[in-house]
Write a protein that holds these residues in place. Structure first.
Motif, PDB file in Angstrom:
ATOM      1  N   GLY A  86       0.488  16.428   7.343  1.00 43.81           N
ATOM      2  CA  GLY A  86       0.177  17.850   7.394  1.00 43.81           C
ATOM      3  C   GLY A  86       1.188  18.739   6.707  1.00 43.81           C
ATOM      4  O   GLY A  86       0.982  19.950   6.614  1.00 43.81           O
ATOM      5  N   ILE A  87       2.296  18.156   6.227  1.00 43.00           N
ATOM      6  CA  ILE A  87       3.292  18.947   5.499  1.00 43.00           C
ATOM      7  C   ILE A  87       3.211  18.596   4.005  1.00 43.00           C
ATOM      8  O   ILE A  87       3.286  17.416   3.627  1.00 43.00           O
ATOM      9  N   ARG A  88       3.015  19.608   3.203  1.00 45.43           N
ATOM     10  CA  ARG A  88       3.072  19.464   1.741  1.00 45.43           C
ATOM     11  C   ARG A  88       4.139  20.404   1.223  1.00 45.43           C
ATOM     12  O   ARG A  88       4.579  21.312   1.926  1.00 45.43           O
ATOM     13  N   GLN A  89       4.557  20.194  -0.011  1.00 41.21           N
ATOM     14  CA  GLN A  89       5.604  21.054  -0.574  1.00 41.21           C
ATOM     15  C   GLN A  89       5.120  22.500  -0.615  1.00 41.21           C
ATOM     16  O   GLN A  89       4.130  22.827  -1.255  1.00 41.21           O
ATOM     17  N   GLY A  90       5.816  23.351   0.112  1.00 37.90           N
ATOM     18  CA  GLY A  90       5.507  24.768   0.087  1.00 37.90           C
ATOM     19  C   GLY A  90       4.359  25.190   0.982  1.00 37.90           C
ATOM     20  O   GLY A  90       3.982  26.369   0.983  1.00 37.90           O
ATOM     21  N   GLN A  91       3.810  24.251   1.761  1.00 36.04           N
ATOM     22  CA  GLN A  91       2.697  24.637   2.632  1.00 36.04           C
ATOM     23  C   GLN A  91       2.443  23.570   3.691  1.00 36.04           C
ATOM     24  O   GLN A  91       2.938  22.448   3.598  1.00 36.04           O
ATOM     25  N   PHE A  92       1.683  23.974   4.714  1.00 29.19           N
ATOM     26  CA  PHE A  92       1.165  23.024   5.690  1.00 29.19           C
ATOM     27  C   PHE A  92      -0.326  22.887   5.430  1.00 29.19           C
ATOM     28  O   PHE A  92      -0.982  23.839   4.986  1.00 29.19           O
ATOM     29  N   ASP A  93      -0.881  21.716   5.713  1.00 28.05           N
ATOM     30  CA  ASP A  93      -2.266  21.452   5.314  1.00 28.05           C
ATOM     31  C   ASP A  93      -2.945  20.534   6.325  1.00 28.05           C
ATOM     32  O   ASP A  93      -2.672  19.339   6.379  1.00 28.05           O
ATOM     33  N   PHE A  94      -3.833  21.126   7.135  1.00 26.79           N
ATOM     34  CA  PHE A  94      -4.632  20.351   8.084  1.00 26.79           C
ATOM     35  C   PHE A  94      -6.080  20.243   7.621  1.00 26.79           C
ATOM     36  O   PHE A  94      -6.997  20.057   8.421  1.00 26.79           O
ATOM     37  N   SER A  95      -6.300  20.361   6.314  1.00 29.48           N
ATOM     38  CA  SER A  95      -7.664  20.225   5.808  1.00 29.48           C
ATOM     39  C   SER A  95      -8.140  18.789   5.975  1.00 29.48           C
ATOM     40  O   SER A  95      -7.344  17.844   6.026  1.00 29.48           O
ATOM     41  N   ARG A  96      -9.439  18.616   6.066  1.00 27.92           N
ATOM     42  CA  ARG A  96     -10.021  17.281   6.204  1.00 27.92           C
ATOM     43  C   ARG A  96      -9.572  16.382   5.066  1.00 27.92           C
ATOM     44  O   ARG A  96      -9.159  15.232   5.285  1.00 27.92           O
ATOM     45  N   GLU A  97      -9.655  16.899   3.862  1.00 23.56           N
ATOM     46  CA  GLU A  97      -9.307  16.077   2.694  1.00 23.56           C
ATOM     47  C   GLU A  97      -7.857  15.620   2.741  1.00 23.56           C
ATOM     48  O   GLU A  97      -7.551  14.457   2.448  1.00 23.56           O
ATOM     49  N   HIS A  98      -6.962  16.525   3.115  1.00 18.56           N
ATOM     50  CA  HIS A  98      -5.551  16.156   3.127  1.00 18.56           C
ATOM     51  C   HIS A  98      -5.249  15.156   4.229  1.00 18.56           C
ATOM     52  O   HIS A  98      -4.494  14.197   4.021  1.00 18.56           O
ATOM     53  N   ILE A  99      -5.812  15.353   5.412  1.00 22.86           N
ATOM     54  CA  ILE A  99      -5.571  14.412   6.509  1.00 22.86           C
ATOM     55  C   ILE A  99      -6.060  13.024   6.127  1.00 22.86           C
ATOM     56  O   ILE A  99      -5.345  12.019   6.305  1.00 22.86           O
ATOM     57  N   LEU A 100      -7.266  12.932   5.569  1.00 21.72           N
ATOM     58  CA  LEU A 100      -7.827  11.627   5.214  1.00 21.72           C
ATOM     59  C   LEU A 100      -7.015  10.938   4.119  1.00 21.72           C
ATOM     60  O   LEU A 100      -6.712   9.741   4.207  1.00 21.72           O
ATOM     61  N   SER A 101      -6.650  11.687   3.089  1.00 22.80           N
ATOM     62  CA  SER A 101      -5.881  11.075   1.999  1.00 22.80           C
ATOM     63  C   SER A 101      -4.479  10.700   2.471  1.00 22.80           C
ATOM     64  O   SER A 101      -3.925   9.669   2.054  1.00 22.80           O
ATOM     65  N   SER A 102      -3.900  11.510   3.365  1.00 23.00           N
ATOM     66  CA  SER A 102      -2.565  11.209   3.886  1.00 23.00           C
ATOM     67  C   SER A 102      -2.576   9.900   4.669  1.00 23.00           C
ATOM     68  O   SER A 102      -1.682   9.060   4.526  1.00 23.00           O
ATOM     69  N   VAL A 103      -3.575   9.729   5.514  1.00 26.22           N
ATOM     70  CA  VAL A 103      -3.649   8.507   6.309  1.00 26.22           C
ATOM     71  C   VAL A 103      -3.836   7.288   5.413  1.00 26.22           C
ATOM     72  O   VAL A 103      -3.208   6.242   5.642  1.00 26.22           O
ATOM     73  N   ASP A 104      -4.648   7.401   4.397  1.00 28.28           N
ATOM     74  CA  ASP A 104      -4.808   6.268   3.474  1.00 28.28           C
ATOM     75  C   ASP A 104      -3.479   5.889   2.841  1.00 28.28           C
ATOM     76  O   ASP A 104      -3.154   4.704   2.701  1.00 28.28           O
ATOM     77  N   GLY A 105      -2.690   6.900   2.466  1.00 25.67           N
ATOM     78  CA  GLY A 105      -1.381   6.623   1.890  1.00 25.67           C
ATOM     79  C   GLY A 105      -0.434   6.000   2.891  1.00 25.67           C
ATOM     80  O   GLY A 105       0.313   5.062   2.568  1.00 25.67           O
ATOM     81  N   ILE A 106      -0.465   6.501   4.122  1.00 27.63           N
ATOM     82  CA  ILE A 106       0.391   5.951   5.175  1.00 27.63           C
ATOM     83  C   ILE A 106       0.067   4.487   5.421  1.00 27.63           C
ATOM     84  O   ILE A 106       0.968   3.632   5.508  1.00 27.63           O
ATOM     85  N   LEU A 107      -1.212   4.174   5.549  1.00 26.21           N
ATOM     86  CA  LEU A 107      -1.623   2.795   5.812  1.00 26.21           C
ATOM     87  C   LEU A 107      -1.213   1.866   4.670  1.00 26.21           C
ATOM     88  O   LEU A 107      -0.770   0.738   4.903  1.00 26.21           O
ATOM     89  N   GLN A 108      -1.357   2.351   3.457  1.00 26.37           N
ATOM     90  CA  GLN A 108      -0.967   1.532   2.304  1.00 26.37           C
ATOM     91  C   GLN A 108       0.531   1.258   2.322  1.00 26.37           C
ATOM     92  O   GLN A 108       0.966   0.124   2.098  1.00 26.37           O
ATOM     93  N   ARG A 109       1.329   2.288   2.609  1.00 22.36           N
ATOM     94  CA  ARG A 109       2.776   2.107   2.596  1.00 22.36           C
ATOM     95  C   ARG A 109       3.260   1.234   3.755  1.00 22.36           C
ATOM     96  O   ARG A 109       4.207   0.454   3.605  1.00 22.36           O
ATOM     97  N   LEU A 110       2.597   1.358   4.908  1.00 27.34           N
ATOM     98  CA  LEU A 110       2.989   0.555   6.059  1.00 27.34           C
ATOM     99  C   LEU A 110       2.368  -0.850   6.033  1.00 27.34           C
ATOM    100  O   LEU A 110       2.662  -1.670   6.904  1.00 27.34           O
ATOM    101  N   LYS A 111       1.492  -1.092   5.081  1.00 26.62           N
ATOM    102  CA  LYS A 111       0.844  -2.408   4.918  1.00 26.62           C
ATOM    103  C   LYS A 111       0.086  -2.803   6.187  1.00 26.62           C
ATOM    104  O   LYS A 111       0.212  -3.921   6.706  1.00 26.62           O
ATOM    105  N   THR A 112      -0.693  -1.853   6.673  1.00 27.57           N
ATOM    106  CA  THR A 112      -1.478  -2.094   7.879  1.00 27.57           C
ATOM    107  C   THR A 112      -2.851  -1.465   7.719  1.00 27.57           C
ATOM    108  O   THR A 112      -3.062  -0.597   6.862  1.00 27.57           O
ATOM    109  N   ASP A 113      -3.781  -1.892   8.554  1.00 29.58           N
ATOM    110  CA  ASP A 113      -5.138  -1.359   8.507  1.00 29.58           C
ATOM    111  C   ASP A 113      -5.334  -0.170   9.437  1.00 29.58           C
ATOM    112  O   ASP A 113      -6.346   0.526   9.345  1.00 29.58           O
ATOM    113  N   TYR A 114      -4.391   0.048  10.347  1.00 22.27           N
ATOM    114  CA  TYR A 114      -4.594   1.112  11.327  1.00 22.27           C
ATOM    115  C   TYR A 114      -3.265   1.644  11.844  1.00 22.27           C
ATOM    116  O   TYR A 114      -2.240   0.964  11.813  1.00 22.27           O
ATOM    117  N   LEU A 115      -3.310   2.888  12.317  1.00 27.60           N
ATOM    118  CA  LEU A 115      -2.210   3.503  13.051  1.00 27.60           C
ATOM    119  C   LEU A 115      -2.580   3.526  14.525  1.00 27.60           C
ATOM    120  O   LEU A 115      -3.734   3.787  14.880  1.00 27.60           O
TER     121      LEU A 115
END
Length: 305
Positions: free
Chosen positions: A82-111
């Motif tokens: 929800g934190i982006r450079q210069g702004q906070f973002d709770f939009s659907r698109e940002h939450i979904l894309s953020s989670v995909d990135g998190i899962l990829q970096r953590l090498k897991t299928d779920y949080l």
């Protein structure tokens, strides 16, 4: 390690969470040893955020723990977005894309848990709800929470979000304890009576939301730690006295002070020092007396009305 239920969920979590914001300060060998030490202490709850190290912290952690399906079963993973450079973002698109990135970096299928990081002034609760529904239905996130939010901000989300809010991560330490001390000063004409958080501590207790104190050793925002700091001679003398009584370190007592509160909090550590990590985990086995708890609070200069 002693465990508690996270919010209203059926998830048993250790009472001390391991914050990974600074894991990028370690090399590979150090990171592996740090994670192994955490697990040896029974501290298998690891707190992340997509902005920590620009995402590198999640990658370093996954490599350090040698992520695999069998390893993943032993872990409880929480991350925030929800934190982006210069702004906070709770939009659907940002939450979904953020989670995909998190899962990829953590090498897991779920949080196990996803927290919304800092309140977005432009939040649309329906968009948050849509994102949470998609993530839950896809099996990408099992539980949801927030960070740094007031009661009304949580209530606004709950207009649309159907999933329980299981956690609220808030800044809280012995020297940053206004959410506790404000309760002493009802109807008083002093600075301590100012309502800075909408009564968030009582709200979380009423709604079975687990408070996760962050920066449990900091004073101010990020001004430094209070332990062994000459700015706080009376406080350190009292903490050292209580530590000697229990045969533990001052680090242990600082965490035990938070754990003594009946809200059943889950402090989030930030240290990358293995011994301090062990000292933090030892707090799970220390219960402060009412006299010692209040004695430490009063040693900060807090006055009872």
């Amino acid at each position: 390690m002693r465990t508690i239920k996270l919010g209203t969920s059926d998830l048993d979590v250790p009472v001390v969470a391991i914050g990974c914001m600074r894991i990028d300060s370690l090399d590979q060998t150090q990171a592996e040893r740090f994670v192994a030490t955490s697990l040896e202490q029974g501290a298998n709850f690891f707190d992340h955020a997509d902005i920590y190290g620009g995402g590198r912290c999640e990658e370093i952690f996954a490599d350090a723990v040698h992520m695999s399906s069998s390893v993943r079963e032993r872990l409880i993973l929480q991350s925030k977005c929800g934190i982006r450079q210069g702004q906070f973002d709770f939009s659907r698109e940002h939450i979904l894309s953020s989670v995909d990135g998190i899962l990829q970096r953590l090498k897991t299928d779920y949080l196990d848990i996803l927290l919304l990081h800092r309140p977005d002034a432009l939040v649309e609760p329906d968009e948050v709800a849509a994102a949470f529904d998609e993530l839950e239905q896809a099996g990408k996130v099992r539980h949801f929470g927030v960070s740094n939010q007031t009661p009304n901000q949580i209530e606004l989300l709950k207009k649309s979000v159907k999933q329980p809010i299981v956690a609220n991560q808030l800044q809280l330490s012995i020297t940053n304890a206004t959410m506790i001390t404000r309760g002493f000063n009802v109807n008083m004409e002093n600075a301590e009576a100012v309502d800075r958080d909408g009564g968030i501590l009582d709200y979380c207790r009423l709604h079975d939301i687990t408070v996760q104190p962050w920066s449990p050793f900091q004073f101010g925002f990020f001004e430094g730690v209070f332990l062994d700091n000459p700015k706080f001679p009376e406080l350190n003398a009292k903490i050292d006295e209580v530590a000697a009584k229990h045969g533990v370190s001052n680090t242990t007592i600082a965490i035990a002070w938070l754990l003594r509160h009946p809200a059943h909090m889950q402090p989030v550590t930030g240290t990358m020092n293995e011994q301090r990590l062990i000292d933090c985990c030892r707090a799970a086995d220390v219960t402060l007396s009412r006299e010692d708890w209040y004695g430490i609070l009063l040693a900060t200069g807090t006055k009872l009305p």
